[in-house]
Design a protein around this motif. Structure first.
Motif, PDB file in Angstrom:
ATOM      1  N   LEU A 128       0.809  -1.064   0.133  1.00 20.93           N
ATOM      2  CA  LEU A 128       0.008   0.053  -0.088  1.00 20.93           C
ATOM      3  C   LEU A 128       0.995   1.138   0.000  1.00 20.93           C
ATOM      4  O   LEU A 128       0.428   1.990  -0.596  1.00 20.93           O
ATOM      5  CB  LEU A 128      -0.797  -0.057   1.179  1.00 20.93           C
ATOM      6  CG  LEU A 128      -1.926   1.389   1.323  1.00 20.93           C
ATOM      7  CD1 LEU A 128      -2.753   1.344   0.464  1.00 20.93           C
ATOM      8  CD2 LEU A 128      -2.418   1.197   2.886  1.00 20.93           C
ATOM      9  N   GLU A 129       1.918   1.352   0.745  1.00 22.47           N
ATOM     10  CA  GLU A 129       2.687   2.430   0.817  1.00 22.47           C
ATOM     11  C   GLU A 129       3.440   2.586  -0.463  1.00 22.47           C
ATOM     12  O   GLU A 129       3.489   3.753  -1.187  1.00 22.47           O
ATOM     13  CB  GLU A 129       3.874   2.035   1.977  1.00 22.47           C
ATOM     14  CG  GLU A 129       4.990   3.228   1.930  1.00 22.47           C
ATOM     15  CD  GLU A 129       5.994   3.197   3.013  1.00 22.47           C
ATOM     16  OE1 GLU A 129       6.511   4.167   3.278  1.00 22.47           O
ATOM     17  OE2 GLU A 129       5.681   1.960   3.761  1.00 22.47           O
ATOM     18  N   CYS A 153       0.906   4.273  -3.038  1.00 23.20           N
ATOM     19  CA  CYS A 153       0.464   5.713  -2.747  1.00 23.20           C
ATOM     20  C   CYS A 153       1.660   6.450  -2.719  1.00 23.20           C
ATOM     21  O   CYS A 153       1.717   7.658  -3.182  1.00 23.20           O
ATOM     22  CB  CYS A 153      -0.056   5.706  -0.983  1.00 23.20           C
ATOM     23  SG  CYS A 153      -1.368   5.036  -0.608  1.00 23.20           S
ATOM     24  N   LEU A 201      -5.338   7.427  -0.958  1.00 23.06           N
ATOM     25  CA  LEU A 201      -5.960   6.316  -0.099  1.00 23.06           C
ATOM     26  C   LEU A 201      -7.642   6.081  -0.345  1.00 23.06           C
ATOM     27  O   LEU A 201      -8.071   5.028  -0.419  1.00 23.06           O
ATOM     28  CB  LEU A 201      -6.122   6.639   1.371  1.00 23.06           C
ATOM     29  CG  LEU A 201      -4.594   6.667   2.130  1.00 23.06           C
ATOM     30  CD1 LEU A 201      -4.794   7.307   3.469  1.00 23.06           C
ATOM     31  CD2 LEU A 201      -4.324   5.280   2.114  1.00 23.06           C
ATOM     32  N   GLU A 231      -7.647   3.456  -2.976  1.00 22.82           N
ATOM     33  CA  GLU A 231      -7.544   2.301  -2.419  1.00 22.82           C
ATOM     34  C   GLU A 231      -8.775   1.736  -1.595  1.00 22.82           C
ATOM     35  O   GLU A 231      -8.914   0.896  -1.098  1.00 22.82           O
ATOM     36  CB  GLU A 231      -6.490   2.372  -1.429  1.00 22.82           C
ATOM     37  CG  GLU A 231      -4.859   2.610  -2.170  1.00 22.82           C
ATOM     38  CD  GLU A 231      -4.485   1.465  -2.894  1.00 22.82           C
ATOM     39  OE1 GLU A 231      -4.992   0.194  -2.534  1.00 22.82           O
ATOM     40  OE2 GLU A 231      -3.694   1.515  -3.551  1.00 22.82           O
ATOM     41  N   TYR A 281     -10.192   3.803   0.986  1.00 19.66           N
ATOM     42  CA  TYR A 281     -10.210   4.145   2.360  1.00 19.66           C
ATOM     43  C   TYR A 281     -11.383   5.459   2.614  1.00 19.66           C
ATOM     44  O   TYR A 281     -11.423   5.871   3.692  1.00 19.66           O
ATOM     45  CB  TYR A 281      -8.965   4.433   2.799  1.00 19.66           C
ATOM     46  CG  TYR A 281      -8.088   3.563   3.103  1.00 19.66           C
ATOM     47  CD1 TYR A 281      -7.772   2.676   4.558  1.00 19.66           C
ATOM     48  CD2 TYR A 281      -7.361   2.703   2.051  1.00 19.66           C
ATOM     49  CE1 TYR A 281      -7.081   1.959   4.767  1.00 19.66           C
ATOM     50  CE2 TYR A 281      -6.695   1.684   2.373  1.00 19.66           C
ATOM     51  CZ  TYR A 281      -6.413   1.178   3.635  1.00 19.66           C
ATOM     52  OH  TYR A 281      -5.566   0.037   3.863  1.00 19.66           O
ATOM     53  N   ALA A 317     -10.911   8.639   2.114  1.00 25.20           N
ATOM     54  CA  ALA A 317     -10.118   9.670   2.846  1.00 25.20           C
ATOM     55  C   ALA A 317     -10.263  11.136   2.328  1.00 25.20           C
ATOM     56  O   ALA A 317     -10.499  11.508   1.361  1.00 25.20           O
ATOM     57  CB  ALA A 317      -8.602   9.285   2.741  1.00 25.20           C
ATOM     58  N   GLN A 329      -9.831   9.103   7.443  1.00 23.90           N
ATOM     59  CA  GLN A 329     -10.414   7.848   6.643  1.00 23.90           C
ATOM     60  C   GLN A 329     -11.562   7.315   7.001  1.00 23.90           C
ATOM     61  O   GLN A 329     -11.616   6.802   8.178  1.00 23.90           O
ATOM     62  CB  GLN A 329      -9.177   6.668   6.986  1.00 23.90           C
ATOM     63  CG  GLN A 329      -7.857   7.341   6.487  1.00 23.90           C
ATOM     64  CD  GLN A 329      -6.854   6.243   6.841  1.00 23.90           C
ATOM     65  OE1 GLN A 329      -6.026   6.685   7.775  1.00 23.90           O
ATOM     66  NE2 GLN A 329      -6.726   5.010   6.658  1.00 23.90           N
ATOM     67  N   CYS A 385     -12.307   1.499   6.893  1.00 21.17           N
ATOM     68  CA  CYS A 385     -11.262   0.643   7.236  1.00 21.17           C
ATOM     69  C   CYS A 385     -11.542  -0.586   6.660  1.00 21.17           C
ATOM     70  O   CYS A 385     -12.367  -1.215   7.520  1.00 21.17           O
ATOM     71  CB  CYS A 385     -10.823   1.160   8.775  1.00 21.17           C
ATOM     72  SG  CYS A 385      -9.581  -0.230   9.158  1.00 21.17           S
ATOM     73  N   GLU A 417      -0.015   1.141   9.852  1.00 20.00           N
ATOM     74  CA  GLU A 417      -0.655   2.162   8.973  1.00 20.00           C
ATOM     75  C   GLU A 417      -0.277   3.610   9.402  1.00 20.00           C
ATOM     76  O   GLU A 417       0.177   4.299   8.305  1.00 20.00           O
ATOM     77  CB  GLU A 417      -2.145   2.195   8.916  1.00 20.00           C
ATOM     78  CG  GLU A 417      -2.673   2.910   7.789  1.00 20.00           C
ATOM     79  CD  GLU A 417      -4.341   2.575   7.884  1.00 20.00           C
ATOM     80  OE1 GLU A 417      -4.987   3.443   8.527  1.00 20.00           O
ATOM     81  OE2 GLU A 417      -4.677   1.698   7.460  1.00 20.00           O
ATOM     82  N   ILE A 439       1.536   6.463   7.259  1.00 21.96           N
ATOM     83  CA  ILE A 439       1.069   7.880   6.709  1.00 21.96           C
ATOM     84  C   ILE A 439       2.186   8.649   7.140  1.00 21.96           C
ATOM     85  O   ILE A 439       2.621   9.812   6.435  1.00 21.96           O
ATOM     86  CB  ILE A 439       0.012   8.135   7.689  1.00 21.96           C
ATOM     87  CG1 ILE A 439      -1.007   7.224   7.439  1.00 21.96           C
ATOM     88  CG2 ILE A 439      -0.403   9.525   7.537  1.00 21.96           C
ATOM     89  CD1 ILE A 439      -2.395   7.264   8.009  1.00 21.96           C
TER      90      ILE A 439
END
Length: 263
Positions: free
Chosen positions: A150-151, A154, A176, A179, A181, A183, A196, A199, A215, A219
């Motif tokens: 995920l990181e 993003c 996000l 993905e 979320y 956000a 967000q 979840c 997580e 961030i």
């Protein structure tokens, strides 16, 4: 026979039937099936609450183009069905006359029906097994591994965001959201805030907070500064909220004023 005759007198009759001179009784008109938009509207209300978190009836009505009476009818039905809960809106600073408006949020049961927690049982069972066989450190390593992909996604989406943390937070919110979320980022007096509203692992994270911690670390790395988690859906809050402290500004004489955010 008397009853039948009496009933016959009460029933209306039609005109002559084509092809004959006799008349027949008209059947009571059956109501046309109503084409209701209640279900689709309720789905839209659910989606908005999923994306925005705590929202007032007036805000929902404005977003959906519905009158106050119409939106309240839907919310009352969702309250009765256990899909939403209501509480008074938190008002900071001086408050005007009257009671604060109520805000509505989805219940956990409604979130589940939205399909937001697929495979929770097997994921939780797997983490329990990891904890039993490898200990807490193994769970932390697993959580870090899970968010690493995920990181990277993003980070790629934020490539043109620049170096300023709040600008990066806005770009991260967009990444996000893509993905799943839901956000958004906003500027507040003490810096910035990343929220967000959904979840995907809330049920699992309720038992294994290492997922939230991993997580949060992501961030922090992506926005390029220390952040502080203020609330999480996994712990029963309506939204995951991450505080991004204001950056120290250089003063005359090249001195720097720092702001404590750890208390």
């Amino acid at each position: 026979m008397k009853n039948a005759a009496a009933l016959s007198e009460q029933l209306p009759v039609t005109g002559p039937v084509a092809g004959g001179g006799s008349s027949r009784r008209a059947r009571p008109a059956e109501p046309e099936p109503a084409v209701s938009t209640d279900l689709s509207t309720r789905d839209r209300v659910t989606q908005l609450l999923l994306e925005r978190g705590a929202t007032t009836a007036a805000q929902l009505g404005a977003l959906l183009g519905l009158s106050s009476a119409a939106i309240r009818r839907h919310l009352d039905a969702m309250l009765a069905d256990g899909d939403v809960v209501a509480r008074e809106q938190t008002v900071r600073g001086s408050r005007g006359r009257g009671r604060p408006a109520k805000v509505f949020t989805l219940t956990e049961a409604a979130r589940v029906r939205c399909g937001t927690h697929h495979y929770d049982n097997i994921a939780t069972a797997a983490l329990r097994w990891i904890a039993r066989t490898g200990g807490a450190h193994a769970v932390e390593s697993f959580a870090a591994e899970q968010v690493s992909a995920l990181e990277e996604r993003c980070r790629a989406a934020m490539e043109d965001a620049g170096d300023e943390p709040l600008a990066r937070a806005e770009a991260l919110a967009g990444a996000l959201t893509a993905e799943g979320y839901a956000a958004n980022a906003s500027t507040i007096a003490s810096g910035g805030q990343l929220c967000q509203h959904h979840c995907p692992v809330a049920h699992v994270a309720a038992e294994f907070p290492q997922l939230c911690e991993a997580e949060t670390a992501v961030i922090s790395r992506l926005v390029g500064t220390h952040v502080q988690r203020l609330a999480t859906i996994a712990h029963g809050d309506g939204v995951c909220t991450t505080h991004i402290p204001a950056q120290p500004r250089a003063q005359s004489g090249n001195t720097v004023t720092t702001v404590r955010t750890d208390r």
